[in-house]
Structure formats: structure tokens, C-alpha cells
Design a protein around this motif. Structure first.
Motif, PDB file in Angstrom:
ATOM      1  N   VAL A  50     -10.294  28.851   4.501  1.00 18.60           N
ATOM      2  CA  VAL A  50      -8.909  28.875   4.951  1.00 18.60           C
ATOM      3  C   VAL A  50      -8.639  27.678   5.857  1.00 18.60           C
ATOM      4  N   ASP A  51      -7.551  26.976   5.596  1.00 22.22           N
ATOM      5  CA  ASP A  51      -7.167  25.840   6.433  1.00 22.22           C
ATOM      6  C   ASP A  51      -6.417  26.341   7.666  1.00 22.22           C
ATOM      7  N   PRO A  52      -6.563  25.653   8.800  1.00 27.50           N
ATOM      8  CA  PRO A  52      -5.789  26.035   9.985  1.00 27.50           C
ATOM      9  C   PRO A  52      -4.316  25.691   9.787  1.00 27.50           C
ATOM     10  N   PHE A  53      -3.471  26.339  10.574  1.00 23.93           N
ATOM     11  CA  PHE A  53      -2.050  26.009  10.585  1.00 23.93           C
ATOM     12  C   PHE A  53      -1.876  24.661  11.276  1.00 23.93           C
ATOM     13  N   VAL A  54      -0.868  23.911  10.871  1.00 26.66           N
ATOM     14  CA  VAL A  54      -0.548  22.633  11.514  1.00 26.66           C
ATOM     15  C   VAL A  54       0.726  22.833  12.331  1.00 26.66           C
ATOM     16  N   PHE A  55       0.596  22.735  13.648  1.00 28.95           N
ATOM     17  CA  PHE A  55       1.710  22.888  14.565  1.00 28.95           C
ATOM     18  C   PHE A  55       2.130  21.506  15.049  1.00 28.95           C
ATOM     19  N   VAL A  56       3.423  21.216  15.008  1.00 30.10           N
ATOM     20  CA  VAL A  56       3.942  19.948  15.516  1.00 30.10           C
ATOM     21  C   VAL A  56       4.959  20.270  16.609  1.00 30.10           C
ATOM     22  N   ILE A  57       4.650  19.833  17.824  1.00 34.89           N
ATOM     23  CA  ILE A  57       5.522  20.038  18.983  1.00 34.89           C
ATOM     24  C   ILE A  57       6.235  18.723  19.241  1.00 34.89           C
ATOM     25  N   THR A  58       7.562  18.768  19.331  1.00 36.38           N
ATOM     26  CA  THR A  58       8.355  17.577  19.613  1.00 36.38           C
ATOM     27  C   THR A  58       9.119  17.823  20.915  1.00 36.38           C
ATOM     28  N   ILE A  59       8.833  16.987  21.917  1.00 35.67           N
ATOM     29  CA  ILE A  59       9.404  17.151  23.258  1.00 35.67           C
ATOM     30  C   ILE A  59      10.288  15.953  23.571  1.00 35.67           C
ATOM     31  N   GLU A  60      11.478  16.213  24.082  1.00 34.19           N
ATOM     32  CA  GLU A  60      12.379  15.140  24.520  1.00 34.19           C
ATOM     33  C   GLU A  60      11.777  14.450  25.741  1.00 34.19           C
ATOM     34  N   GLU A  96      -3.683  11.951  25.785  1.00 34.12           N
ATOM     35  CA  GLU A  96      -4.171  10.958  24.825  1.00 34.12           C
ATOM     36  C   GLU A  96      -3.936  11.378  23.370  1.00 34.12           C
ATOM     37  N   ASP A  97      -3.587  12.648  23.149  1.00 32.81           N
ATOM     38  CA  ASP A  97      -3.285  13.139  21.806  1.00 32.81           C
ATOM     39  C   ASP A  97      -1.800  13.041  21.465  1.00 32.81           C
ATOM     40  N   PHE A  98      -0.967  12.654  22.436  1.00 32.94           N
ATOM     41  CA  PHE A  98       0.478  12.599  22.237  1.00 32.94           C
ATOM     42  C   PHE A  98       0.895  11.236  21.704  1.00 32.94           C
ATOM     43  N   LYS A  99       1.932  11.239  20.882  1.00 33.69           N
ATOM     44  CA  LYS A  99       2.550  10.001  20.416  1.00 33.69           C
ATOM     45  C   LYS A  99       3.958   9.956  20.985  1.00 33.69           C
ATOM     46  N   VAL A 100       4.335   8.804  21.543  1.00 34.92           N
ATOM     47  CA  VAL A 100       5.676   8.642  22.096  1.00 34.92           C
ATOM     48  C   VAL A 100       6.408   7.618  21.257  1.00 34.92           C
ATOM     49  N   GLU A 101       7.577   8.036  20.736  1.00 33.70           N
ATOM     50  CA  GLU A 101       8.354   7.157  19.874  1.00 33.70           C
ATOM     51  C   GLU A 101       9.794   7.636  19.824  1.00 33.70           C
ATOM     52  N   ASP A 102      10.722   6.708  19.902  1.00 34.14           N
ATOM     53  CA  ASP A 102      12.159   7.016  19.794  1.00 34.14           C
ATOM     54  C   ASP A 102      12.608   8.114  20.756  1.00 34.14           C
ATOM     55  N   GLY A 103      12.109   8.077  21.985  1.00 34.38           N
ATOM     56  CA  GLY A 103      12.557   9.029  23.002  1.00 34.38           C
ATOM     57  C   GLY A 103      11.988  10.429  22.848  1.00 34.38           C
ATOM     58  N   LYS A 104      10.922  10.566  22.042  1.00 32.25           N
ATOM     59  CA  LYS A 104      10.312  11.874  21.832  1.00 32.25           C
ATOM     60  C   LYS A 104       8.792  11.779  21.937  1.00 32.25           C
ATOM     61  N   ILE A 105       8.220  12.848  22.458  1.00 36.60           N
ATOM     62  CA  ILE A 105       6.765  13.001  22.487  1.00 36.60           C
ATOM     63  C   ILE A 105       6.423  13.934  21.339  1.00 36.60           C
ATOM     64  N   THR A 106       5.499  13.516  20.496  1.00 36.81           N
ATOM     65  CA  THR A 106       5.077  14.360  19.379  1.00 36.81           C
ATOM     66  C   THR A 106       3.593  14.660  19.521  1.00 36.81           C
ATOM     67  N   CYS A 107       3.266  15.912  19.306  1.00 34.47           N
ATOM     68  CA  CYS A 107       1.888  16.353  19.399  1.00 34.47           C
ATOM     69  C   CYS A 107       1.586  17.244  18.206  1.00 34.47           C
ATOM     70  N   THR A 108       0.531  16.925  17.476  1.00 30.32           N
ATOM     71  CA  THR A 108       0.118  17.734  16.336  1.00 30.32           C
ATOM     72  C   THR A 108      -1.173  18.459  16.689  1.00 30.32           C
TER      73      THR A 108
END
Length: 130
Positions: free
Chosen positions: A28-38, A58-70
């Protein structure tokens, strides 16, 4: 507080045990959660915890005014734990949304508020899977 800690410990143990067993038995594959924070320059997101799987700055990506974490996490029940911890200037806030395997989890954005102590969080132990 002791009762909440015990419930969280029990929930983590059950989810990890069942999740690991399912993974080993059925592939079984894990679920993929994507959190997008302003992005709010007055707030620093410290950690994201999805069902015991933690992501740090260090796992966060910042782009276009949003922080994305998978985050990839096993969930063996119909709900999961979500904790987002932040620090920043008192009385500031930001909002976020969350998807699970591409499906929206919350019907509207949720808030992270920084209190007078300079710390804030979003914490919910029974977030339902979409």
C-alpha cells in the motif's frame, strides 16, 4: 493534558502499526498530503506534522507568495492528525489549505494565528480523509 497526550500516543501507535503492516503485506502506498500556506513575512512556519510524519523548514518550498510542503504519510483509519507550528509577531495570522491525493481536505482555508507569546499553531487530531 495527560489524557490528550495518551490519546495521541495511542493513535500514533495504531496508525504506525497498521500502516506499516498494510505497507508490508499489500504494498500500500502512503497518502500524499500537500499543505499550501500563504506567506506572511511576520510568521515563520516551524514544522508540519501529518499523522506522525514531520516536515521542517528545509522541506518547504517558497514560490509565488506561498509555502508548499509535501508529506507522504500512512493513515490506517478514516482520519488523521494535523499539526502546524509557527512563530512570529503577536496577533498576526496566515491561512492554509490542504489536499490529500489531489483532493481538497477542508471546504475553506484554515487559519494559523500567532498569540501574544509569539507562538501559534493549527492542531486537529481527527481530520477526516476526503
Amino acid at each position: 493534558m495527560t489524557e490528550i497526550n495518551k490519546m495521541l500516543t495511542d493513535a500514533f501507535w495504531i496508525n504506525r502499526t497498521l500502516g506499516n503492516t498494510m505497507d508490508q503485506i499489500a504494498g500500500v502506498d502512503p497518502f500524499v498530503f500537500v499543505i499550501t500556506i500563504e506567506v506572511n513575512p511576520a510568521i515563520t512556519i516551524v514544522i508540519v506534522n501529518v499523522n506522525g510524519v514531520r516536515a521542517k523548514q528545509e522541506d518547504f518550498k517558497v514560490e509565488d507568495g506561498k509555502i508548499t510542503c509535501t508529506v507522504k504519510a500512512m493513515v490506517s483509519t478514516l482520519d488523521f492528525l494535523l499539526i502546524i507550528e509557527a512563530t512570529g509577531e503577536p496577533e498576526t495570522e496566515t491561512s492554509f489549505n490542504l489536499t490529500c491525493d489531489g483532493q481538497k481536505v477542508f471546504s475553506s482555508d484554515k487559519k494559523i494565528r500567532i498569540t501574544g507569546t509569539g507562538k501559534g499553531s493549527f492542531s486537529e487530531q481527527n481530520v477526516p480523509l476526503p
